[in-house]
Design a protein around this motif. Structure first.
Motif, mmCIF file in Angstrom:
data_model
loop_
_atom_site.group_PDB
_atom_site.id
_atom_site.type_symbol
_atom_site.label_atom_id
_atom_site.label_comp_id
_atom_site.label_asym_id
_atom_site.label_seq_id
_atom_site.Cartn_x
_atom_site.Cartn_y
_atom_site.Cartn_z
ATOM 1 N N LEU A 6 48.123 5.944 -0.810
ATOM 2 C CA LEU A 6 47.321 6.416 0.346
ATOM 3 C C LEU A 6 47.867 5.769 1.444
ATOM 4 O O LEU A 6 48.941 4.753 1.518
ATOM 5 C CB LEU A 6 45.468 6.270 0.349
ATOM 6 C CG LEU A 6 45.491 4.617 0.166
ATOM 7 C CD1 LEU A 6 44.329 4.582 -0.167
ATOM 8 C CD2 LEU A 6 46.315 3.745 -0.968
ATOM 9 N N THR A 7 47.460 5.978 2.904
ATOM 10 C CA THR A 7 47.821 5.343 4.048
ATOM 11 C C THR A 7 47.157 3.746 3.970
ATOM 12 O O THR A 7 46.284 3.372 2.802
ATOM 13 C CB THR A 7 47.386 6.049 5.381
ATOM 14 O OG1 THR A 7 45.936 5.969 5.495
ATOM 15 C CG2 THR A 7 48.064 7.543 5.243
ATOM 16 N N THR A 8 47.845 3.208 4.912
ATOM 17 C CA THR A 8 47.624 2.079 5.162
ATOM 18 C C THR A 8 46.022 1.443 5.541
ATOM 19 O O THR A 8 45.107 1.063 5.070
ATOM 20 C CB THR A 8 48.575 0.898 6.183
ATOM 21 O OG1 THR A 8 49.490 0.891 4.753
ATOM 22 C CG2 THR A 8 47.921 -0.471 6.250
ATOM 23 N N GLU A 9 46.049 2.453 6.528
ATOM 24 C CA GLU A 9 44.737 3.396 6.822
ATOM 25 C C GLU A 9 43.429 3.068 6.347
ATOM 26 O O GLU A 9 42.128 3.106 6.107
ATOM 27 C CB GLU A 9 44.309 4.101 8.256
ATOM 28 C CG GLU A 9 45.516 3.592 9.519
ATOM 29 C CD GLU A 9 46.680 3.169 9.637
ATOM 30 O OE1 GLU A 9 47.327 4.427 8.268
ATOM 31 O OE2 GLU A 9 47.580 2.616 10.284
ATOM 32 N N ALA A 10 43.615 4.418 5.309
ATOM 33 C CA ALA A 10 42.616 4.613 4.236
ATOM 34 C C ALA A 10 42.368 3.413 2.950
ATOM 35 O O ALA A 10 41.292 3.515 2.719
ATOM 36 C CB ALA A 10 43.404 5.991 3.574
ATOM 37 N N PHE A 11 43.318 2.681 3.175
ATOM 38 C CA PHE A 11 43.550 1.945 2.248
ATOM 39 C C PHE A 11 43.112 0.376 2.934
ATOM 40 O O PHE A 11 41.323 0.211 2.329
ATOM 41 C CB PHE A 11 44.553 0.712 2.088
ATOM 42 C CG PHE A 11 44.999 -0.306 1.310
ATOM 43 C CD1 PHE A 11 43.866 -0.403 -0.131
ATOM 44 C CD2 PHE A 11 43.959 -1.803 2.001
ATOM 45 C CE1 PHE A 11 44.370 -1.481 -0.483
ATOM 46 C CE2 PHE A 11 44.313 -3.018 1.465
ATOM 47 C CZ PHE A 11 44.131 -2.620 -0.104
ATOM 48 N N LEU A 12 42.574 0.335 4.017
ATOM 49 C CA LEU A 12 41.951 -1.124 5.091
ATOM 50 C C LEU A 12 40.097 -0.312 5.511
ATOM 51 O O LEU A 12 39.577 -0.873 4.563
ATOM 52 C CB LEU A 12 42.091 -0.742 6.044
ATOM 53 C CG LEU A 12 43.201 -1.534 6.091
ATOM 54 C CD1 LEU A 12 43.858 -1.969 7.490
ATOM 55 C CD2 LEU A 12 43.532 -3.240 5.732
ATOM 56 N N ARG A 13 40.617 1.540 4.873
ATOM 57 C CA ARG A 13 39.291 1.632 5.145
ATOM 58 C C ARG A 13 38.201 1.825 4.094
ATOM 59 O O ARG A 13 36.713 1.752 4.572
ATOM 60 C CB ARG A 13 38.952 3.106 5.781
ATOM 61 C CG ARG A 13 37.628 4.393 6.599
ATOM 62 C CD ARG A 13 38.307 5.351 6.848
ATOM 63 N NE ARG A 13 38.902 5.890 6.347
ATOM 64 C CZ ARG A 13 40.271 6.826 6.264
ATOM 65 N NH1 ARG A 13 40.366 5.655 7.285
ATOM 66 N NH2 ARG A 13 40.499 7.010 5.316
ATOM 67 N N GLN A 14 38.898 1.872 2.942
ATOM 68 C CA GLN A 14 37.739 2.410 1.181
ATOM 69 C C GLN A 14 38.615 1.251 0.605
ATOM 70 O O GLN A 14 37.150 1.411 -0.266
ATOM 71 C CB GLN A 14 38.504 3.450 0.798
ATOM 72 C CG GLN A 14 38.714 4.601 1.545
ATOM 73 C CD GLN A 14 39.638 6.035 1.511
ATOM 74 O OE1 GLN A 14 40.196 5.748 0.181
ATOM 75 N NE2 GLN A 14 40.319 7.058 2.030
ATOM 76 N N HIS A 15 39.342 0.725 0.504
ATOM 77 C CA HIS A 15 38.901 -0.798 -1.116
ATOM 78 C C HIS A 15 39.215 -1.660 0.255
ATOM 79 O O HIS A 15 38.839 -2.357 -0.967
ATOM 80 C CB HIS A 15 40.416 -0.246 -1.723
ATOM 81 C CG HIS A 15 40.506 1.071 -1.910
ATOM 82 N ND1 HIS A 15 40.040 1.104 -3.527
ATOM 83 C CD2 HIS A 15 40.900 1.801 -1.572
ATOM 84 C CE1 HIS A 15 40.081 2.375 -3.679
ATOM 85 N NE2 HIS A 15 40.442 2.973 -2.835
ATOM 86 N N PHE A 16 39.705 -2.440 0.659
ATOM 87 C CA PHE A 16 40.069 -3.718 1.345
ATOM 88 C C PHE A 16 39.052 -4.532 1.778
ATOM 89 O O PHE A 16 38.014 -4.307 2.557
ATOM 90 C CB PHE A 16 40.540 -3.464 2.856
ATOM 91 C CG PHE A 16 41.418 -5.129 3.148
ATOM 92 C CD1 PHE A 16 42.115 -5.968 2.815
ATOM 93 C CD2 PHE A 16 40.338 -5.787 4.442
ATOM 94 C CE1 PHE A 16 42.680 -7.549 3.037
ATOM 95 C CE2 PHE A 16 40.816 -7.179 4.647
ATOM 96 C CZ PHE A 16 41.565 -8.213 4.054
ATOM 97 N N GLU A 17 38.736 -5.627 1.030
ATOM 98 C CA GLU A 17 37.364 -6.451 0.997
ATOM 99 C C GLU A 17 36.074 -5.217 0.368
ATOM 100 O O GLU A 17 35.051 -5.817 0.205
ATOM 101 C CB GLU A 17 37.520 -7.301 2.350
ATOM 102 C CG GLU A 17 38.068 -7.632 2.388
ATOM 103 C CD GLU A 17 37.994 -9.244 3.501
ATOM 104 O OE1 GLU A 17 37.557 -7.850 4.240
ATOM 105 O OE2 GLU A 17 38.578 -9.389 3.610
ATOM 106 N N ARG A 18 35.939 -4.108 -0.393
ATOM 107 C CA ARG A 18 35.532 -3.561 -1.028
ATOM 108 C C ARG A 18 35.620 -3.233 -2.437
ATOM 109 O O ARG A 18 34.329 -3.119 -3.079
ATOM 110 C CB ARG A 18 35.371 -2.469 -0.117
ATOM 111 C CG ARG A 18 34.800 -2.056 1.740
ATOM 112 C CD ARG A 18 34.914 -0.407 2.452
ATOM 113 N NE ARG A 18 34.580 -0.585 4.170
ATOM 114 C CZ ARG A 18 35.554 -1.407 4.958
ATOM 115 N NH1 ARG A 18 36.560 -1.939 4.482
ATOM 116 N NH2 ARG A 18 34.772 -1.744 5.982
#
Length: 383
Positions: A6-18
């Motif tokens: 997945l893209t970095t943007e999708a990772f930050l939106r869906q998974h990072f700290e989540r």
């Protein structure tokens, strides 16, 4: 080396700290073998700073190492019979900061660093059987676990304390780990698992030897920024320098906090904070001595050569700087066009860059990339 799916943007939106992310077959090619591990065990001196054994706690060095002397050089080395016996009895080897010992580990850490735009470091774990190294616990940094050899079972539990700071360890948790895991998976060679900080987990070796790299990523927190901004601003304010006596009111405190709030929320202050951190951080761009010593270096960059950004971008008004590895370079013209592309598509092949920048002559594109690479601001990967 790693395909995150997945893209970095999708990772930050869906998974990072989540939430965790499981990516099967993330490693695009075989990256590490038993022979590579043998080289590491031969090269790394088994001292406590970089080489540790755990079995029901830290194993004393005397139980698996001995002192040796060769031509007057004293060195600690593994006592192989005792070392193998420790592993067969359930001990786990921990190799710390392995990005400094192995170019493969450095490349893996760099892949994660580029993906999430954060500094990284990697510890590796070797085991066969046993109850795992640290039991159920959480980490105070995000983890990208890459299985390299064999397999390992991961049981992941929901957090009971959100986003712990460095000193807020699971050993101090007032709440126990939940009874039932949210995720129970076995990582095979090539698989990747991301865990946000604060998520409970336990790692269980199987009956066959296993080796994995745990890459930690370290993001600055809001607290870090507020402390930094306070150190920058408050010494210059007379209200903040006044003595705070027990009978004093809170007027000076309120004035100081208001001044801090008015400045620290400005975009230029946030940009300065990230720029200063970027200057201090080191993200290795690796070595390619053959390339950089060649007189015809530009011609050795083939269309399939991979190019990746290893520095951070800092914008002040219309000016754009690349910051990292002790360098700060103002960029414009061709360099700016290259960097803007790489900031959204890193890594890219030389051919992809050329297709996106048809107005840039091929020779000029190659020359600028080499110049950026000598500053360790981009990575050129010909392998």
């Amino acid at each position: 080396m790693l395909d995150f799916g997945l893209t970095t943007e999708a990772f930050l939106r869906q998974h990072f700290e989540r939430a965790p992310l499981l990516r099967r077959a993330a490693l695009q090619s075989p990256a590490f073998s038993w022979r590579d591990l043998d080289e590491l065990l031969h090269h790394i001196e088994p001292t406590e700073a970089g080489f540790q054994l755990f079995r029901n706690g830290l194993v004393a060095q005397a139980q698996y190492t001995l002192e040796s002397a060769t031509m007057g050089l004293h060195r600690r080395r593994l006592h192989k019979r005792r070392f193998w016996a420790q592993l067969h009895s359930g001990a786990s080897v921990v190799l710390n900061r392995l990005e400094h010992q192995s170019s493969t580990m450095q490349r893996l850490c760099s892949d994660v660093a580029r993906f999430c735009s954060l500094p990284t470091s990697g510890n590796a774990y070797l085991s066969i059987g046993g109850a795992g190294t640290f039991g159920r616990h959480w980490d105070t940094h995000d983890v990208f676990a890459v299985q390299l050899i064999g397999s390992k079972r991961w049981r992941v539990f929901e957090p009971t304390y959100a986003l712990p700071l460095a000193d807020q360890t699971s050993q101090r948790s007032p709440l126990p780990c939940p009874a039932q895991p949210l995720l129970d998976v076995t990582l095979q060679a090539g698989d990747l698992l991301y865990l946000p900080r604060g998520w409970w987990h336990e790692v269980l070796p199987g009956d066959e030897p296993s080796f994995h790299l745990s890459i930690g990523s370290y993001a600055p927190t809001v607290q870090d920024y507020i402390v930094w901004a306070s150190q920058q601003l408050l010494p210059g304010l007379v209200d903040a320098r006044r003595s705070l006596l027990p009978a004093a009111g809170g007027g000076n405190v309120a004035a100081s906090l208001q001044a801090l709030l008015s400045q620290a929320t400005k975009p230029e202050w946030l940009a300065r904070f990230h720029a200063e951190r970027g200057e201090r951080e080191t993200r290795s761009a690796g070595f390619d001595t053959e390339l950089f010593l060649a007189r015809d270096a530009a011609s050795r960059l083939h269309p399939s050569t991979r190019i990746a950004l290893v520095a951070g971008l800092c914008a002040t008004g219309d000016q754009l700087e690349l910051v990292g590895n002790g360098s700060k370079l103002r960029i414009d013209g061709i360099a700016r066009a290259i960097v803007m592309l790489l900031s959204s598509r890193s890594p890219s092949s030389l051919q992809e860059l050329a297709e996106q920048l048809p107005q840039v002559p091929s020779g000029a594109l190659r020359s600028v990339l080499l110049e950026l690479a000598t500053h360790e601001l981009v990575l050129i990967d010909r392998h």
